[in-house]
Design an enzyme around this catalytic site. Sequence first.
Site, mmCIF file in Angstrom:
data_model
loop_
_atom_site.group_PDB
_atom_site.id
_atom_site.type_symbol
_atom_site.label_atom_id
_atom_site.label_comp_id
_atom_site.label_asym_id
_atom_site.label_seq_id
_atom_site.Cartn_x
_atom_site.Cartn_y
_atom_site.Cartn_z
ATOM 1 N NE ARG A 113 79.294 32.794 -20.358
ATOM 2 C CZ ARG A 113 79.284 31.789 -19.179
ATOM 3 N NH1 ARG A 113 78.493 32.077 -18.011
ATOM 4 N NH2 ARG A 113 80.143 30.810 -19.351
ATOM 5 C CG LEU A 138 83.703 27.033 -26.243
ATOM 6 C CD1 LEU A 138 83.922 25.620 -25.766
ATOM 7 C CD2 LEU A 138 82.491 27.384 -26.453
ATOM 8 C CG ASP A 139 82.381 32.941 -22.700
ATOM 9 O OD1 ASP A 139 82.532 33.488 -23.661
ATOM 10 O OD2 ASP A 139 81.251 32.895 -22.014
ATOM 11 C CE LYS A 140 90.021 32.037 -16.155
ATOM 12 N NZ LYS A 140 90.762 33.203 -15.312
#
Length: 248
Positions: free
Chosen positions: A197, A110-112
């Site tokens: 995104r 998962l992204d930051k």
Amino acid sequence: MKNSKPSKIRLDKLLGALGYCSRKEVTVLLRAGIITHTKNLPLKSDTKVSHEDIRFGGEPLDPPQGIVILMHKPIGYICSHDDSEGKLIYDLLPDRWNRRDPKISTVGRLDKDTSGLLLLTDDGALLHRLTSPRHHVAKVYEATLERPLRGDEMEIFASGTLMLNGEKAPCLPAKLTLVDETHVTLEITEGRYHQVRRMFAAVGNHVVALHRSSFGNLTLDDLKPREYRFIKEAEYQTLSGDIGYLFT
Ligand code: URA
């Protein structure tokens, strides 16, 4: 978690692999009475033992290899082992777990700036299967958008024709559900880099907040950000069932 027959293993190897101590430290810890046998049998570092018979500081050992951890990833942590990049999600686990061999790794990333359900495991085969593009495990994301939807996004995402910048194949069909004008859930079965995104960017929008609420049959339930737990046997079976694991 895997249903394998308990086997005997050298004590120093067992404790080293679980991150309790180096193989050399075992002798000192045995002398200090920190490592004991449930039936008070005499132990040396090379004694062959069963995992369930050993106590460390009077406590049963952490589970053997084959663990699956369900974490509520908080925003601001990265899914990497490289600590030059910032705060790592591994920092949220006990130090000992980060010394395990085989290593605990995240199942995908998962992204930051994304929160939510993150799985971690030391089971390489499970990791491979859950992240393999051939196995389409459904993942649900809750997204907050910068702008209201324009109206055609649901159809575009469902079509299986949406191309992302720099990619050769279109995204597989994804299910968009509206909560309100700027809040949606999106179910995808792939795990491309920054996929959610980028999908919204491809339809002229921008995701301002992103949270993963489920992975296969697993949900966070009442786990708070930073909290984690081992998955239960039944959850493991359904998760494995999602990808035909254990049944092949
Ligand atoms: N899609 C994203 O854009 N980010 C994530 O962290 C996961 C899916």
